[in-house]
Design a protein around this motif. Structure first.
Motif, PDB file in Angstrom:
ATOM      1  N   LEU A 144       6.199   7.650  11.398  1.00  0.00           N
ATOM      2  CA  LEU A 144       6.066   7.879   9.961  1.00  0.00           C
ATOM      3  C   LEU A 144       6.018   6.584   9.167  1.00  0.00           C
ATOM      4  N   ASN A 167       5.259   2.915   7.631  1.00  0.00           N
ATOM      5  CA  ASN A 167       4.069   2.206   7.153  1.00  0.00           C
ATOM      6  C   ASN A 167       2.927   3.121   6.782  1.00  0.00           C
ATOM      7  N   GLU A 168       3.260   4.326   6.475  1.00  0.00           N
ATOM      8  CA  GLU A 168       2.192   5.224   6.086  1.00  0.00           C
ATOM      9  C   GLU A 168       1.748   4.857   4.681  1.00  0.00           C
ATOM     10  N   ALA A 169       0.478   4.698   4.541  1.00  0.00           N
ATOM     11  CA  ALA A 169      -0.002   4.293   3.228  1.00  0.00           C
ATOM     12  C   ALA A 169      -1.200   5.134   2.859  1.00  0.00           C
ATOM     13  N   VAL A 170      -1.308   5.438   1.620  1.00  0.00           N
ATOM     14  CA  VAL A 170      -2.502   6.128   1.164  1.00  0.00           C
ATOM     15  C   VAL A 170      -3.446   5.103   0.593  1.00  0.00           C
ATOM     16  N   GLN A 171      -4.672   5.388   0.701  1.00  0.00           N
ATOM     17  CA  GLN A 171      -5.629   4.456   0.140  1.00  0.00           C
ATOM     18  C   GLN A 171      -5.993   4.871  -1.258  1.00  0.00           C
ATOM     19  N   GLY A 172      -5.999   3.893  -2.111  1.00  0.00           N
ATOM     20  CA  GLY A 172      -6.464   4.124  -3.464  1.00  0.00           C
ATOM     21  C   GLY A 172      -5.445   4.758  -4.329  1.00  0.00           C
TER      22      GLY A 172
END
Lengths: 217, 230, 342, 182, 552
Positions: free
Chosen positions: B223, B225-230
């Motif tokens: 889980l 370092n989960e990152a969303v883009q934008g």
């Protein structure tokens, strides 16, 4: 070429077959239901009328006792309408008229009103309107009892001055922020009463009813 | 039709391929008539009836209908059934007939009826087809019921208003005033409310699906370092 | 990985929004001067609701709360909405409108930058459609000397819905100048007869014309600090003036002066603060001109011929729908290319 | 009632004639959709979709027989393109189909015995060589389909993934952390 | 006074140029080793033409052009080639590239230098000379200069780009101040080579010393070149924009300046051209600005291949320096390491710290405020391009002219949401490039596959025909001699067929790629064949049955 003709004819025959079956089913259903439908439609109309003319107060077949009324400025109508007369033991009790208030906030408001033989209003109902929902639609009986404030009113004691909304100095209540709609209805009802006063005898005359009633196919 | 097929058809109709939420068919009546629970359910049931009957009657004749007139014949069958339903409602449920008005004959043009005829009834035996039509109809009815219920509740603060039109004057007292002295949130019962409501229902279904999927996977994925883009 | 450029201007979204909020203050001050402090209650209520719903939505959407909450965009929505609702509106009306604006019109569309419609105008539209009766209770300006509620009485009405004994709502509120105009025209009065009524001032409604002027002053500040481009406000006001002028010249007994249209309703605040919302307006210069002209035309049509007294909100929303199309068809020429996209 | 019946019959007959005639007369041959689908497919000709090449797969999709999520070399992107083209929902890879890193075949010349089996398997003639002679993969023509792997009797072919080089290095999508790091 | 034109957009960042112009250009000392990348120009890398261990002289060619779009590489000093291997270079990818490592012998011995009379050279000879001397554009793009002289072109206006619009960078400024006459000499050569009409030297008006120096040099040489002070605006140094400012002409998208009769060279390129022809010196050094967070910002003349760390040590980086940027702050790249070598395109290294270049605050969503569109010198709609790049909608991005983006960074500079716009565009551009390459490969594969299908089909048909012929023949034979037992006969024929087929196949499988082989490849094949034979021998020794089955 013959192949085309043959397959075309086959297709057509197929469709015809289904059409015949479908039509037969429809015809059967229609035959089964059309009498019930006619009865229901009449019952519904009667139900509306009975809201403003209590069924107990008359004994004639009110739907049959109808007369056609030409378009009239006082009624606000532009086409022929139908009036019904309620009688008890032959004596006229009330007449049910259609009227239109042309100057609602968003166009015409169609009314149905019943006037007793003595000129008093038996009741008024709005049949259709396009007033702003939530603002001008308190004229519907389902939303507000306001429309019943006409019950029992007449021009016997009140003149044009009283036949206005309170804001304009009259006797009729209205809601804050929405005066155009009630103003239009009060005006229309007032005019309808004037029409009634002018045409009372024609409306209650029995012979007219007979001729006109017979005229309908 | 074995038990598995049965389950599959039921599941498809009610949830997986729900006509209102997934196939997005039959939106015209869905949006126009769902301003109260009674209206919505009535139209839903009428549609269900038509769908069940049409699927059931199309399936047995499917092999006798040549391809080029397939659709005209299906439409014919559906139109006949709808007209029959219309006559019956006119005769025995007049109040409702008046309220639903144009939307009863419009069932003919409701794409979901023809869509099931085309995609299921024309390829499957009568019993399965009838079940499919019925379940699809029920799925639509369910969506209509939820949408109608929510819109009525938010818009008017009541439930089951107008029940007397369907069941006669005896049912007049059944109307539930959930929120007494409610101002009425008109937007909900006006047309925009239908679109917003349907949008939320679809979003809700997608959300439930995603959650179920996530649960099904439920392997302890990393889980961090989960990152969303934008 | 870092990518060039490594230097940036210090301007940031929250500064821009803050300046816009600042520019609203002259209008608000004049509002309070002419109509009393009730509007401040609405603004506060709307602001609290906006920040709270924004925070909840950000949390639900798994977005960091602090940078987004401090961009002031929610506050701007709240202020604009509060300013378009009658100050005497019950508290729940403000809350419902603001919450709808933030939750549905902003976040369900993807949050700041992705919303297709101006959230404040959507909030207003929802309220006027759903609660038209409550949306007509506008305050009477001090100068008219009618019955006035003091601040405590106003609060009591806003939060409890109770009026001092013996007073009806009609006595303490009035319709907006635009609404009154419409109603009276409906009754067959001429424009000059109506304009003689005490609620009208020099330009338009007594008091409200000055508030509009206040917004115009704030708007000019935005224009001169280049926060907003000239296209939208100037074209909007220009078109409104032109259309109203044509009708007025043609038939002055039925159509009021262009200045009346400028200074009534939401025309001024709309021209400078609502249409200029960058998210929901076109990006190209030509597009902005089309957008503003269309909005002005629709505003006039709705005001004069439509079912609602003011048309700014619906005009904005309708034009918002057209924005992608306008942008597509007004792509400017690219360096080294003769034509734009189409 | 009878009138209604006649009207229906006449209408049905007329429509039936028109439809029957048009069905025969305006039959459409060929399918331009296949070409469009084929253009989207990566042309590895690898058969991993279960069809003997890209064109047959395209035909199967056009007929509605095959799903759009069967082409591993096309990757997720390919499925999206097919979904767009056909106006259907995107579907993630089903079953064992999974996207793979791009690779080219490499023949270990030490082990190769020159049997030509791989040459016959290669769908794009990217392997050259003759019987009992060195076989070589023309890297620029190799589609990485792996069809040459099974026939090789000495397992001398490997599929090393293409490594990123300076010439084909790409800028990456900027990743902005908006969600809190879990 | 000539009328200047202006282009859309642009910005005025603080220039910070005075930092590094207080001191004159210093010559950097000879480093202990030089790492010379073979790819220092646009296009294909040069091919090494020396071997490890070779001793080379200063100016000796060590890399030759490998394609039309390529250039030469020279030894910056005399010394020994230590290795030809992968080495980290100044590239944002941090990927290594092929480099030649040279250990200087300290003698700095030149090869024989010969001045060439450019007036005596034909156009082709001139180009060849520049190509051999490794002259590339020093403005940043490093486009081989010989290709810019390629005929047939018609040039009315020759423009010398001394705008140097990026903040911090002063190498061209100092070059013009100190070596104006050499630059002017280079311009004379270029004008001759291009047969150009007017010559315009564009310098931004924030460099009055450079303008004065160039003026002086031009009038000293009694030339009619116009030294034009152009307004200081970023990115006024972009060739297309300088052309617009000076001439009012817009270079059409996807076209070259020569298509509108203009050619543009950097002032430093002019100087290197002068040295190539007048002095016989190839391009082996350049001026580089070391500035930013350093104690002694200054310009250095350094040999190609010098490690940046050596130069930075000369200027002494301040303690809080945490990264180095090659190029300017608007378009530069972060160096993957500080010991990477200086190349022909390296104009500046900025030592950066978080106080000098504060890290951007987190990016917020785009609010479509169009500040980017207002400053974009390419007149694009950056906010739309961003949206398309972000959502991988590359088709739309191309439609909106992404290709015309010059990555100048002004959009990101003004963005109030602090979105790394340029990086999005770079990402989209790389993806588009890859996709078009993939599309080409797929088309090629389809073609090859279809041809193969066609070939197999044709062979099948031919065989079937042959079989039919043969059968007909045997039937005819049978008619002649009906007594022959037919069953065995046909079987025999079939067997013969099969043998023939096998033969045909073997012949067909003859390698097609063994025809045009280079001698190296043939040698390689020979050695592999030998190895293979040995293995086969061993295999047959081990067990005769293991012989690989033949195809049937």
């Amino acid at each position: 070429m013959r192949r085309i003709v043959r397959s075309t004819l086959q297709t057509a025959a197929n469709l015809v077959f289904f059409a015949i079956i479908g039509t037969a089913i429809l015809a059967a259903t229609y035959g089964m239901t059309h009498e019930v439908i006619e009865r229901t439609v009449e019952a519904e109309k009667l139900k509306l009328i009975s809201q403003i003319v209590p069924p107990a107060s008359y004994d004639n077949d009110i739907l049959k006792d109808e007369r056609h009324i030409e378009a009239d400025a006082l009624l606000g109508t532009t086409t022929q309408t139908v009036a019904h007369v309620a009688r008890r033991k032959g004596e006229p009790v009330a007449v049910v008229l259609e009227s239109i208030a042309p100057d609602g906030y968003a166009g015409k408001i169609a009314l149905i009103l019943a006037i007793r033989a003595n000129g008093e209003l038996a009741g008024v109902r709005v049949v259709s309107h396009k007033e702003t929902p939530g603002l001008g639609d308190y004229i519907e009986i389902a939303k507000n009892p306001w429309i019943t404030s006409f019950d029992g009113k007449s021009r016997n004691i009140w003149g044009d001055k009283e036949w206005q909304v309170k804001k304009d100095g009259g006797q009729f209540e209205h809601m804050a922020g929405a005066t155009i709609t009630p103003r239009a209805i009060v005006k229309a009802v007032n005019r309808s009463l004037l029409y009634f006063a002018a045409h009372r005898d024609e409306l209650f005359a029995e012979n007219i009813a007979a001729t006109h009633a017979g005229g309908k196919p | 039709m074995n038990a598995n097929e049965f389950k599959e058809i039921v599941h498809n109709g009610l949830w997986k391929q729900n006509p209102g939420l997934v196939q997005l068919l039959g939106l015209c009546p869905l949006l126009a008539i769902s301003n109260s629970l009674v209206n919505a359910v009535s139209l839903g049931l009428a549609t269900t009836l038509v769908m069940t009957l049409s699927s059931a009657s199309i399936a047995p004749v499917r092999s006798y209908v040549p391809n080029e007139i397939r659709i005209p014949v299906f439409v014919l069958i559906i139109a006949v059934l709808v007209t029959v339903v219309q006559y019956l409602m006119n005769a025995y449920m007049y109040g409702l007939y008046v309220v639903l008005g144009i939307f009863i004959p419009l069932i003919v043009t409701n794409c979901i009826v023809l869509a099931r005829a085309e995609s299921f009834a024309s390829k499957n035996p009568p019993l399965a087809s009838a079940l499919d039509g019925f379940m699809m109809g029920l799925g639509l009815t369910a969506v209509l019921a939820v949408l109608g219920g929510v819109r009525e509740l938010i818009g008017k603060g009541t439930l089951l208003s107008g029940i007397d039109l369907a069941l006669g004057d005896g049912a007049k007292d059944w109307v539930i005033h959930v929120i007494p002295d409610y101002h009425g949130f008109l937007l909900a019962i006006l047309p925009p409310g239908a679109f917003i409501g349907l949008g939320l229902l679809i979003a809700g279904k997608n959300w439930l699906n995603l959650r179920a999927e996530a649960k099904a996977r439920s392997n302890p994925a990393p889980l961090s370092n989960e990152a969303v883009q934008g | 990985m870092l990518s060039s450029p490594f230097i940036t201007t210090p301007t940031s979204v929250n500064q821009i929004m803050l300046r816009v909020l600042l520019a609203l203050i002259p209008g608000i001050a004049l509002y309070v001067w002419y109509f009393g402090p009730a509007i401040l209650v609405s603004i506060t209520l709307a602001s609290i609701t906006a920040l709270a719903t924004e925070a909840v939505m950000l949390k639900l959407r798994d977005r960091p709360i602090k940078p987004f909450l401090s961009d002031h965009s929610a506050l701007l929505t709240a202020w604009l909405l509060a300013l378009s609702i009658p100050p005497l509106a019950p508290w729940w009306l403000v809350v419902v409108g603001t919450a709808f604006a933030i939750v549905v019109a902003k976040h369900l569309y993807g949050g700041l930058g992705s919303n297709a419609f101006n959230p404040a105008m959507i909030g207003y539209a929802v309220l006027i459609i759903s609660f038209p009766a409550h949306m007509t209770h506008w305050l009477t300006p001090h100068a008219l000397g009618g019955i006035e509620l003091d601040f405590a009485q106003q609060l009591s009405y806003i939060f409890h819905g109770t009026l001092p004994a013996g007073l009806t709502l009609d006595a303490v509120t009035m319709a907006t100048p635009l609404d009154t105009l419409k109603t009276q025209l409906h009754l067959g009065l001429s424009v000059s007869e109506i304009r003689d009524m005490p609620i009208y001032g020099r330009l338009a409604g007594h008091g409200s014309e000055m508030v509009a002027l206040g917004f115009a002053i704030g708007g000019l500040y935005l224009l001169f600090t280049r926060i907003i481009s000239w296209h939208l406000p100037l074209v909007y006001l220009g078109t409104l003036f032109a259309v109203a002028g044509i009708f007025h010249v043609f038939d002055p007994t039925h159509y009021v002066t262009p200045l009346f249209h400028w200074f009534s309703g939401a025309a001024m605040i709309g021209a400078f603060f609502i249409l200029t919302d960058p998210v929901t307006s076109p990006t190209t210069a030509k597009g902005k001109i089309i957008f503003a002209a269309g909005a002005a035309l629709l505003t006039y049509l709705i005001r004069v011929f439509g079912g609602f007294p003011d048309g700014m909100a619906f005009a904005t929303i309708l034009m918002n729908i057209c924005v992608p199309l306008i942008d597509l068809y007004t792509q400017p020429k690219v360096f080294g290319k003769k034509d734009g996209l189409l | 009632m009878i009138t209604a019946l006649w009207v229906m019959i006449a209408l049905a007959a007329l429509l039936g004639l028109v439809l029957g005639f048009s069905a025969v007369r305006f039959k459409i041959e060929g399918n331009p959709l296949v070409e469009k689908i084929d253009a989207v497919l990566p042309q590895t000709q690898c058969g991993q979709c279960g069809y003997p090449g890209c064109k047959p797969y395209a035909e199967a999709i056009a007929k509605g027989e095959a799903d759009i999520n069967l082409c591993p070399p096309g990757g997720d992107d390919g499925i999206h393109k097919l979904a767009d083209l056909l106006g259907v929902e995107y579907k993630p890879f089903g079953g064992d189909a999974k996207p793979k890193a791009k690779a080219v075949a490499f023949i270990d010349e030490q082990t190769c015995i020159g049997c030509t089996l791989c040459i016959q398997a290669c769908p794009v003639d990217a392997i050259v060589g003759a019987a009992k002679q060195m076989h070589t993969v023309i890297a620029s023509e190799c589609t990485g389909c792996e069809l040459c792997l099974p026939p090789c009797p000495v397992d001398c072919i490997s599929m090393p993934a293409i490594e990123e080089r300076l010439t084909d290095w790409k800028w990456k999508h900027p990743v902005i952390t908006l969600r809190k790091i879990a | 006074m000539r009328t200047l034109h202006h282009f859309h957009g642009g910005i005025h960042p603080t220039s910070h140029k005075s930092l590094s112009t207080h001191q004159s250009i210093a010559r950097a000392p000879l480093p202990k080793s030089l790492v010379i990348p073979l790819r220092q120009h646009a296009g294909e890398a040069a091919k090494p033409c020396v071997n490890v261990g070779d001793h080379v002289l200063k100016g000796q060619r060590i890399g030759t052009p490998s394609a039309t779009l390529s250039s030469s590489i020279h030894a910056p000093t005399s010394g020994t080639i230590a290795s030809i291997a992968l080495h980290q270079i100044a590239h944002p990818s941090a990927l290594p590239d092929l480099c030649i490592t040279l250990i200087p012998d300290g003698k700095d011995t030149w090869i024989k230098r010969e001045a060439v009379d450019f007036l005596a050279l034909s156009a082709n000879e001139m180009q060849q000379h520049l190509r051999d001397f490794g002259i590339v554009g020093l403005g940043g793009a490093t486009f081989p200069s010989d290709l810019k002289l390629r005929h047939p072109i018609k040039v009315d206006t020759l423009i010398l780009n001394g705008a140097e619009c990026e903040p911090y960078i002063t190498c061209d400024d100092m070059l013009m101040r100190e070596r104006a006459s050499e630059i002017v000499r280079g311009i004379v050569i270029l004008r001759h080579a291009l047969e150009a009409g007017e010559v315009l030297i564009g310098i931004e008006d924030n460099k009055p010393e450079a303008i004065a120096a160039m003026h002086e040099a031009v009038s000293a040489a009694q030339l009619d070149y116009a030294v034009v002070a152009v307004p200081t605006i970023y990115p006024g140094g972009s060739a297309k924009h300088l052309i617009k400012v000076l001439t009012g002409l817009e270079v059409p998208s996807g076209k070259l300046p020569t298509d509108i009769g203009v050619q543009c060279f950097n002032v430093a390129t002019a100087l290197s051209i002068k040295r190539a022809l007048d002095d016989g010196e190839p391009l082996i050094s350049r001026i580089v600005t070391i500035t930013g967070n350093v104690e002694h910002p200054r310009n250095y003349e350094a040999l190609i291949g010098t490690a940046f760390s050596d130069l930075i040590d000369l200027s002494v980086a301040k303690r809080d320096t945490n990264r180095y940027i090659m190029g300017g702050p608007m378009m530069g790249v972060v160096l993957p390491a500080v010991n990477v070598p200086l190349v022909k395109s390296s104009n500046c290294v900025i030592a950066a710290s978080d106080t000098l270049f504060p890290p951007a605050p987190p990016a917020l969503p785009c609010i479509r405020c169009t500040r980017c569109a207002q400053v974009c010198p390419a007149e694009l709609q950056p906010q739309d391009l961003y949206w398309f790049a972000k959502s991988n909608n590359f088709g739309k991005a191309q439609e909106y002219s992404l290709a015309d983006c010059i990555e100048c960074g002004v959009c990101a500079y003004v963005c109030p949401s602090h979105i790394p716009l340029v990086q999005y565009y770079r990402y989209a551009k790389s993806e588009i490039r890859e996709r078009s390459a993939e599309k080409l490969a797929a088309d090629k594969a389809r073609e090859r596959h279809e041809y193969r299908q066609f070939r197999i089909e044709r062979e099948k048909q031919e065989k079937a025909e042959k079989l039919a012929q043969r059968e007909a023949a045997s039937k005819a034979a049978a008619v002649v001699a009906p007594s022959t037992p037919s069953v065995d006969d046909t079987q025999q024929i079939r067997i013969n067929e099969a043998i023939e087929r096998a033969k045909a196949q073997a012949a067909e499988a003859h390698p097609k790629n063994t025809d045009a082989l280079t001698p190296e490849q043939q040698a390689e094949i020979a050695s592999i064949e030998a190895r293979r034979a040995k293995i086969r021998e061993l295999a047959t020794d081990a067990g005769a049955d293991d012989e690989p089955h033949k195809t049937s």
